[in-house]
Scaffold this motif. Structure first.
Motif, PDB file in Angstrom:
ATOM      1  N   ILE A  74       4.772  12.953  33.966  1.00  0.00           N
ATOM      2  CA  ILE A  74       3.944  14.126  33.695  1.00  0.00           C
ATOM      3  C   ILE A  74       4.353  15.219  34.661  1.00  0.00           C
ATOM      4  O   ILE A  74       4.382  15.004  35.869  1.00  0.00           O
ATOM      5  N   LYS A  75       4.675  16.368  34.109  1.00  0.00           N
ATOM      6  CA  LYS A  75       5.102  17.506  34.904  1.00  0.00           C
ATOM      7  C   LYS A  75       4.345  18.745  34.449  1.00  0.00           C
ATOM      8  O   LYS A  75       3.697  18.757  33.397  1.00  0.00           O
ATOM      9  N   THR A  76       4.431  19.788  35.235  1.00  0.00           N
ATOM     10  CA  THR A  76       3.822  21.055  34.842  1.00  0.00           C
ATOM     11  C   THR A  76       4.916  22.062  34.516  1.00  0.00           C
ATOM     12  O   THR A  76       6.085  21.916  34.943  1.00  0.00           O
ATOM     13  N   ARG A  77       4.544  23.077  33.795  1.00  0.00           N
ATOM     14  CA  ARG A  77       5.496  24.117  33.402  1.00  0.00           C
ATOM     15  C   ARG A  77       6.196  24.709  34.619  1.00  0.00           C
ATOM     16  O   ARG A  77       5.577  24.937  35.653  1.00  0.00           O
ATOM     17  N   GLY A  78       7.477  24.938  34.455  1.00  0.00           N
ATOM     18  CA  GLY A  78       8.241  25.546  35.532  1.00  0.00           C
ATOM     19  C   GLY A  78       8.913  24.539  36.456  1.00  0.00           C
ATOM     20  O   GLY A  78       9.858  24.891  37.172  1.00  0.00           O
ATOM     21  N   GLN A  79       8.420  23.305  36.459  1.00  0.00           N
ATOM     22  CA  GLN A  79       9.051  22.286  37.291  1.00  0.00           C
ATOM     23  C   GLN A  79      10.344  21.810  36.661  1.00  0.00           C
ATOM     24  O   GLN A  79      10.687  22.185  35.540  1.00  0.00           O
ATOM     25  N   GLN A  80      11.069  20.992  37.422  1.00  0.00           N
ATOM     26  CA  GLN A  80      12.249  20.373  36.858  1.00  0.00           C
ATOM     27  C   GLN A  80      12.071  18.863  36.891  1.00  0.00           C
ATOM     28  O   GLN A  80      11.227  18.341  37.619  1.00  0.00           O
ATOM     29  N   ARG A 126      19.111  24.829  30.081  1.00  0.00           N
ATOM     30  CA  ARG A 126      18.166  24.163  30.988  1.00  0.00           C
ATOM     31  C   ARG A 126      18.327  22.638  30.929  1.00  0.00           C
ATOM     32  O   ARG A 126      17.916  21.925  31.843  1.00  0.00           O
ATOM     33  N   PHE A 127      18.904  22.192  29.859  1.00  0.00           N
ATOM     34  CA  PHE A 127      19.144  20.755  29.687  1.00  0.00           C
ATOM     35  C   PHE A 127      20.568  20.450  30.152  1.00  0.00           C
ATOM     36  O   PHE A 127      21.531  21.034  29.628  1.00  0.00           O
ATOM     37  N   SER A 128      20.683  19.564  31.083  1.00  0.00           N
ATOM     38  CA  SER A 128      22.007  19.204  31.579  1.00  0.00           C
ATOM     39  C   SER A 128      22.043  17.706  31.868  1.00  0.00           C
ATOM     40  O   SER A 128      21.001  17.043  31.927  1.00  0.00           O
ATOM     41  N   GLY A 129      23.233  17.212  32.044  1.00  0.00           N
ATOM     42  CA  GLY A 129      23.360  15.786  32.325  1.00  0.00           C
ATOM     43  C   GLY A 129      24.600  15.519  33.126  1.00  0.00           C
ATOM     44  O   GLY A 129      25.412  16.423  33.400  1.00  0.00           O
ATOM     45  N   ASN A 151      18.847  16.196  33.309  1.00  0.00           N
ATOM     46  CA  ASN A 151      17.967  17.066  34.069  1.00  0.00           C
ATOM     47  C   ASN A 151      17.467  18.188  33.158  1.00  0.00           C
ATOM     48  O   ASN A 151      18.239  18.721  32.346  1.00  0.00           O
ATOM     49  N   VAL A 152      16.202  18.482  33.274  1.00  0.00           N
ATOM     50  CA  VAL A 152      15.648  19.625  32.569  1.00  0.00           C
ATOM     51  C   VAL A 152      15.020  20.528  33.619  1.00  0.00           C
ATOM     52  O   VAL A 152      14.137  20.089  34.373  1.00  0.00           O
ATOM     53  N   SER A 153      15.490  21.756  33.686  1.00  0.00           N
ATOM     54  CA  SER A 153      14.941  22.689  34.668  1.00  0.00           C
ATOM     55  C   SER A 153      13.946  23.625  33.982  1.00  0.00           C
ATOM     56  O   SER A 153      13.949  23.777  32.761  1.00  0.00           O
ATOM     57  N   THR A 154      13.117  24.239  34.774  1.00  0.00           N
ATOM     58  CA  THR A 154      12.136  25.213  34.288  1.00  0.00           C
ATOM     59  C   THR A 154      11.452  24.696  33.029  1.00  0.00           C
ATOM     60  O   THR A 154      11.572  25.270  31.931  1.00  0.00           O
ATOM     61  N   LEU A 155      10.743  23.628  33.175  1.00  0.00           N
ATOM     62  CA  LEU A 155      10.128  22.956  32.040  1.00  0.00           C
ATOM     63  C   LEU A 155       9.201  23.874  31.252  1.00  0.00           C
ATOM     64  O   LEU A 155       8.466  24.693  31.813  1.00  0.00           O
ATOM     65  N   GLU A 156       9.245  23.680  29.941  1.00  0.00           N
ATOM     66  CA  GLU A 156       8.349  24.392  29.028  1.00  0.00           C
ATOM     67  C   GLU A 156       7.499  23.360  28.292  1.00  0.00           C
ATOM     68  O   GLU A 156       7.862  22.187  28.195  1.00  0.00           O
ATOM     69  N   LEU A 157       6.371  23.836  27.740  1.00  0.00           N
ATOM     70  CA  LEU A 157       5.481  22.920  27.027  1.00  0.00           C
ATOM     71  C   LEU A 157       6.222  22.197  25.904  1.00  0.00           C
ATOM     72  O   LEU A 157       5.996  21.016  25.637  1.00  0.00           O
ATOM     73  N   GLY A 158       7.122  22.910  25.264  1.00  0.00           N
ATOM     74  CA  GLY A 158       7.867  22.351  24.137  1.00  0.00           C
ATOM     75  C   GLY A 158       8.867  21.276  24.521  1.00  0.00           C
ATOM     76  O   GLY A 158       9.451  20.639  23.646  1.00  0.00           O
ATOM     77  N   THR A 206      11.988   7.610  27.879  1.00  0.00           N
ATOM     78  CA  THR A 206      11.095   8.187  28.884  1.00  0.00           C
ATOM     79  C   THR A 206      10.198   9.185  28.172  1.00  0.00           C
ATOM     80  O   THR A 206      10.695  10.122  27.534  1.00  0.00           O
ATOM     81  N   GLN A 207       8.909   8.965  28.250  1.00  0.00           N
ATOM     82  CA  GLN A 207       7.949   9.878  27.629  1.00  0.00           C
ATOM     83  C   GLN A 207       7.595  10.965  28.632  1.00  0.00           C
ATOM     84  O   GLN A 207       6.950  10.707  29.644  1.00  0.00           O
ATOM     85  N   LEU A 208       8.030  12.182  28.356  1.00  0.00           N
ATOM     86  CA  LEU A 208       7.783  13.320  29.237  1.00  0.00           C
ATOM     87  C   LEU A 208       6.657  14.173  28.668  1.00  0.00           C
ATOM     88  O   LEU A 208       6.702  14.573  27.499  1.00  0.00           O
ATOM     89  N   SER A 209       5.668  14.422  29.473  1.00  0.00           N
ATOM     90  CA  SER A 209       4.576  15.317  29.090  1.00  0.00           C
ATOM     91  C   SER A 209       4.592  16.503  30.034  1.00  0.00           C
ATOM     92  O   SER A 209       4.572  16.327  31.258  1.00  0.00           O
ATOM     93  N   VAL A 210       4.626  17.701  29.463  1.00  0.00           N
ATOM     94  CA  VAL A 210       4.623  18.926  30.257  1.00  0.00           C
ATOM     95  C   VAL A 210       3.278  19.620  30.055  1.00  0.00           C
ATOM     96  O   VAL A 210       2.886  19.937  28.934  1.00  0.00           O
ATOM     97  N   LEU A 211       2.549  19.802  31.164  1.00  0.00           N
ATOM     98  CA  LEU A 211       1.211  20.397  31.085  1.00  0.00           C
ATOM     99  C   LEU A 211       1.208  21.850  31.530  1.00  0.00           C
ATOM    100  O   LEU A 211       2.090  22.268  32.309  1.00  0.00           O
TER     101      LEU A 211
END
Lengths: 115, 110
Positions: A12-18, A63-66, A77-84, A110-115
């Protein structure tokens, strides 16, 4: 043989995190692919690595890299996470033999939830 | 660009009935087609691929280039066939980059 292992299982992450996700392929497999699965878009290809080189890339923003390490383990890696970006991220490994339809072995994701 | 379409999101049949899960594709070249299956609480796994011309768990699929289809068939459905089924296409020289259809949930009722 142990199957494809993905860690962590939930995140679980918040918007803007990586975020960094990890994938350990089946021993001896040199190709690792990443897919994003969402209810709306289904399964979409992110990228594929073989021998530490990116072989193919899907239609995702930068923003998506590997990367892939010398032991074939891979991270995305996903940087600057967005809700989508909330999704199940699946990793798949295979023996890569040129020109053949490969059997992909998938991890549990991996189930990623962006809040 | 290639595209895979599975027109049915849900297919419900009774045990013993024939099953056909539809898959249509668009691709200008010569594709490789696959069916992947995900049983409840299990990982996505390969069911069969057209180049192998195999029958797995009683399922078969024939690539019809004229109709650009790769339908999955089984003459007599079993309850354990209940799962999510995905059709996927690999373009020539595309490595392991697969284009998946949206999936069809098969429910086999007793």
């Amino acid at each position: 043989k142990a199957g494809v292992t993905q860690t962590p299982r939930y995140l679980i992450k918040t918007r803007g995190q990586q975020v960094t996700l990890s994938c350990s392929p089946i021993s001896g497999h040199r190709s690792v692919s990443w897919y994003q699965q969402t209810p709306g878009q289904g399964l979409q290809f992110l990228f594929e690595y073989f021998s530490e080189t990116q072989r193919n890339k899907g239609n995702f923003p930068g923003r998506f890299s590997g990367r892939q390490f010398s032991n074939s383990r891979s991270e995305m890696n996903v940087s600057t996470l967005e809700l989508g970006d909330s999704a199940l991220y699946l990793c798949a490994s295979s023996l890569f033999r040129q020109g053949q339809g490969e059997k992909l072995f998938f991890g549990s994701g991996t189930q990623l939830s962006v809040l | 660009a290639q595209r895979v379409t599975q027109p049915e999101k849900l297919l419900s049949v009774f045990k013993g009935a024939p099953v056909e899960l539809k898959c249509n594709y668009s691709y200008s070249g010569s594709p490789e087609l696959f069916w992947y299956v995900q049983y409840s609480r299990q990982r996505l796994q390969l069911l069969l691929r057209h180049i192998s011309r195999e029958s797995i768990k009683g399922f078969t699929a024939d690539l019809n280039k004229g109709e650009t289809s790769f339908h999955l068939k089984k003459p007599f459905a079993q309850e354990e066939d209940s799962a999510m089924y995905y059709c996927a296409l690999r373009a020539r020289n595309a490595g392991n980059m697969l284009t998946f259809g949206g999936g069809t949930r098969l429910m086999v009722k007793p």
